[in-house]
Design an enzyme around this catalytic site. Structure first.
Site, mmCIF file in Angstrom:
data_model
loop_
_atom_site.group_PDB
_atom_site.id
_atom_site.type_symbol
_atom_site.label_atom_id
_atom_site.label_comp_id
_atom_site.label_asym_id
_atom_site.label_seq_id
_atom_site.Cartn_x
_atom_site.Cartn_y
_atom_site.Cartn_z
ATOM 1 N N ALA A 63 0.869 -1.175 0.000
ATOM 2 C CA ALA A 63 0.000 0.000 0.000
ATOM 3 C C ALA A 63 0.907 1.226 0.000
ATOM 4 C CB ALA A 63 -0.877 -0.005 1.236
ATOM 5 N N GLU A 110 -0.632 -9.374 -0.415
ATOM 6 C CA GLU A 110 -2.031 -9.638 -0.027
ATOM 7 C C GLU A 110 -2.954 -9.602 -1.245
ATOM 8 O OE1 GLU A 110 -1.663 -6.522 2.921
ATOM 9 O OE2 GLU A 110 -2.148 -7.951 4.515
HETATM 10 N N1 DAK Z 1 4.500 3.190 -0.956
HETATM 11 C C1 DAK Z 1 4.822 4.348 -1.559
HETATM 12 N N2 DAK Z 1 5.868 4.480 -2.389
HETATM 13 C C2 DAK Z 1 6.650 3.401 -2.603
HETATM 14 C C3 DAK Z 1 6.376 2.141 -2.006
HETATM 15 C C4 DAK Z 1 5.231 2.068 -1.144
HETATM 16 N N3 DAK Z 1 4.834 0.918 -0.569
HETATM 17 N N4 DAK Z 1 7.313 1.270 -2.391
HETATM 18 C C5 DAK Z 1 8.147 1.941 -3.223
HETATM 19 N N5 DAK Z 1 7.747 3.229 -3.339
HETATM 20 C C6 DAK Z 1 8.361 4.294 -4.135
HETATM 21 C C7 DAK Z 1 9.621 4.824 -3.450
HETATM 22 O O1 DAK Z 1 9.297 5.772 -2.464
HETATM 23 C C8 DAK Z 1 10.361 5.406 -4.630
HETATM 24 O O2 DAK Z 1 9.764 6.648 -4.952
HETATM 25 P P1 DAK Z 1 10.687 7.967 -5.213
HETATM 26 O O3 DAK Z 1 11.530 8.103 -3.995
HETATM 27 O O4 DAK Z 1 11.487 7.583 -6.441
HETATM 28 O O5 DAK Z 1 9.698 9.060 -5.419
HETATM 29 C C9 DAK Z 1 10.021 4.441 -5.763
HETATM 30 O O6 DAK Z 1 8.821 3.769 -5.367
HETATM 31 C C10 DAK Z 1 11.100 3.397 -5.986
HETATM 32 O O7 DAK Z 1 11.370 2.764 -4.743
HETATM 33 P P2 DAK Z 1 12.854 2.622 -4.143
HETATM 34 O O8 DAK Z 1 13.709 3.763 -4.567
HETATM 35 O O9 DAK Z 1 12.703 2.372 -2.687
HETATM 36 O O10 DAK Z 1 13.335 1.304 -4.908
HETATM 37 P P3 DAK Z 1 14.354 0.186 -4.390
HETATM 38 O O11 DAK Z 1 14.573 -0.714 -5.565
HETATM 39 O O12 DAK Z 1 15.539 0.787 -3.704
HETATM 40 O O13 DAK Z 1 13.541 -0.630 -3.274
HETATM 41 C C11 DAK Z 1 11.618 -1.768 -2.328
HETATM 42 C C12 DAK Z 1 12.388 -1.341 -3.602
HETATM 43 C C13 DAK Z 1 10.296 -2.406 -2.800
HETATM 44 C C14 DAK Z 1 12.432 -2.826 -1.583
HETATM 45 C C15 DAK Z 1 11.400 -0.542 -1.427
HETATM 46 O O14 DAK Z 1 10.806 0.494 -2.209
HETATM 47 C C16 DAK Z 1 10.483 -0.837 -0.269
HETATM 48 O O15 DAK Z 1 10.895 -1.404 0.720
HETATM 49 N N6 DAK Z 1 9.224 -0.393 -0.396
HETATM 50 C C17 DAK Z 1 8.251 -0.525 0.699
HETATM 51 C C18 DAK Z 1 7.787 -1.946 0.861
HETATM 52 C C19 DAK Z 1 6.803 -2.057 2.001
HETATM 53 O O16 DAK Z 1 7.148 -1.792 3.166
HETATM 54 N N7 DAK Z 1 5.607 -2.468 1.692
HETATM 55 C C20 DAK Z 1 4.525 -2.611 2.700
HETATM 56 C C21 DAK Z 1 3.794 -1.309 2.843
HETATM 57 S S1 DAK Z 1 2.561 -1.384 4.135
HETATM 58 C C22 DAK Z 1 -5.050 -1.585 5.249
HETATM 59 C C23 DAK Z 1 -4.759 -1.183 3.963
HETATM 60 C C24 DAK Z 1 -3.497 -1.425 3.415
HETATM 61 C C25 DAK Z 1 -2.519 -2.031 4.164
HETATM 62 C C26 DAK Z 1 -2.825 -2.416 5.450
HETATM 63 C C27 DAK Z 1 -4.088 -2.194 6.003
HETATM 64 N N8 DAK Z 1 -6.361 -1.359 5.824
HETATM 65 C C28 DAK Z 1 -7.364 -0.742 5.041
HETATM 66 C C29 DAK Z 1 -6.671 -1.875 7.119
HETATM 67 C C30 DAK Z 1 -1.208 -2.268 3.567
HETATM 68 C C31 DAK Z 1 -0.063 -1.926 4.132
HETATM 69 C C32 DAK Z 1 1.199 -2.060 3.393
HETATM 70 O O17 DAK Z 1 1.292 -2.601 2.298
#
Ligand code: DAK
Length: 256
Positions: A63, A110
């Site tokens: 997300a 998910e």
């Molecule tokens: N959200 C926003 N932007 C994201 C993102 C994310 N999840 N993942 C990547 N990006 C963006 C980065 O900020 C970057 O943008 P700029 O800085 O260039 O503007 C661009 O995508 C490229 O990412 P990176 O520069 O970080 O690329 P890398 O290759 O170095 O790394 C990575 C890739 C996938 C390992 C890294 O980006 C990363 O760790 N991303 C976050 C992964 C993460 O933590 N995902 C889980 C998020 S929490 C709910 C609704 C939804 C949810 C829960 C509950 N309810 C309604 C109850 C869901 C929650 C989640 O998913």
């Protein structure tokens, strides 16, 4: 403009998520477009299978963390964010394949698990890294991942937040098969076309039968299977399938 690109071929709807600048991070607009496209193709009688793709770098990296940053406890009590939309995917009767290359993290993992099966490119990475943000999976990850891979592996992934590669994901049963990333689209299309070539109502009944296994006891599941099996004998296609076999020819489905 929709954030989901669509093409239809040979009874298959191919949906490509198109927010590459944020690694397809799910925001309200993207999830709305995904669910709208799925529901529309589900109602289209010429579509027998749907495939969901991301890019080679990311299926969905979760997300949108930046959009979630200002939310608080009350926000999630008062609004569903897109939990409601993800749950609507469960109501789709047409089989959905998630064709995953690159990252499928958090909400991305998910979303893939809310589909009926996952086919992974050899560069795929799965994970529920929410714990690294001091939160937990919120779109079904703690439940669907645990059902898919068992408690030990789900605890390992959810408590460490680590990424799991395609080989490990196949070994633990999260994905049905792995293909080279250059062949993901063609292999997913082949798989989807095979599914779409079968009798549509029989496929829908088979999907329902498997899904029941995830929700109920063995005794109830076996009883439901018995009823669903019998219901296929109300299909013209069932008669055609068995007649065609006996006459050594290909069946001609009426999808009824
Ligand atoms: N959200 C926003 N932007 C994201 C993102 C994310 N999840 N993942 C990547 N990006 C963006 C980065 O900020 C970057 O943008 P700029 O800085 O260039 O503007 C661009 O995508 C490229 O990412 P990176 O520069 O970080 O690329 P890398 O290759 O170095 O790394 C990575 C890739 C996938 C390992 C890294 O980006 C990363 O760790 N991303 C976050 C992964 C993460 O933590 N995902 C889980 C998020 S929490 C709910 C609704 C939804 C949810 C829960 C509950 N309810 C309604 C109850 C869901 C929650 C989640 O998913």
């Amino acid at each position: 403009m929709s954030l989901v690109l669509e093409t239809c071929e040979k009874g298959v709807a191919h949906l490509t998520l198109n927010r590459p600048e944020a690694l397809n991070a799910l925001n309200e607009e993207l999830i709305k477009d995904i669910v709208e496209a799925l529901e529309r193709h589900d109602k289209n009688p010429s579509i027998g299978c749907i495939v969901l793709y991301g890019t080679e770098r990311a299926f969905v990296a979760g997300a949108d963390i930046k959009a979630m940053l200002p939310k608080n406890f009350v926000s999630f009590q008062e609004e569903e964010m897109f939990a409601f939309e993800i749950n609507r995917i469960e109501t789709i009767k047409t089989p959905i394949i998630a064709a995953v290359a690159g990252y499928a993290l958090g909400g991305g993992c998910e979303l893939a698990m809310a589909c009926d099966m996952i086919i992974a490119a050899n560069n795929a990475k799965f994970g529920q890294p929410e714990i690294t943000l001091a939160t937990i999976p919120g779109l079904g990850g703690s439940q669907r991942l645990t059902r898919a891979v068992g408690k030990a592996k789900a605890m390992d992934l959810i408590l460490t937040g680590r990424h799991m590669d395609a080989q490990e994901a196949e070994k633990c049963g999260l994905v049905s098969r792995i293909v080279d990333h250059t062949e993901l689209k063609s292999e997913a299309a082949k798989m989807a076309e095979t599914i779409a070539s079968h009798s549509r109502p029989a496929v829908r009944i088979a999907k329902k039968a498997v899904n029941v296994a995830m929700e109920t006891t063995l005794a109830q599941g076996l009883s439901t299977e018995k009823d669903l099996f019998a219901s296929t004998f109300a299909l013209e296609d069932r008669k055609e399938g068995m007649t065609a076999f006996s006459e050594k020819r290909k069946p001609k489905w009426k999808n009824s």
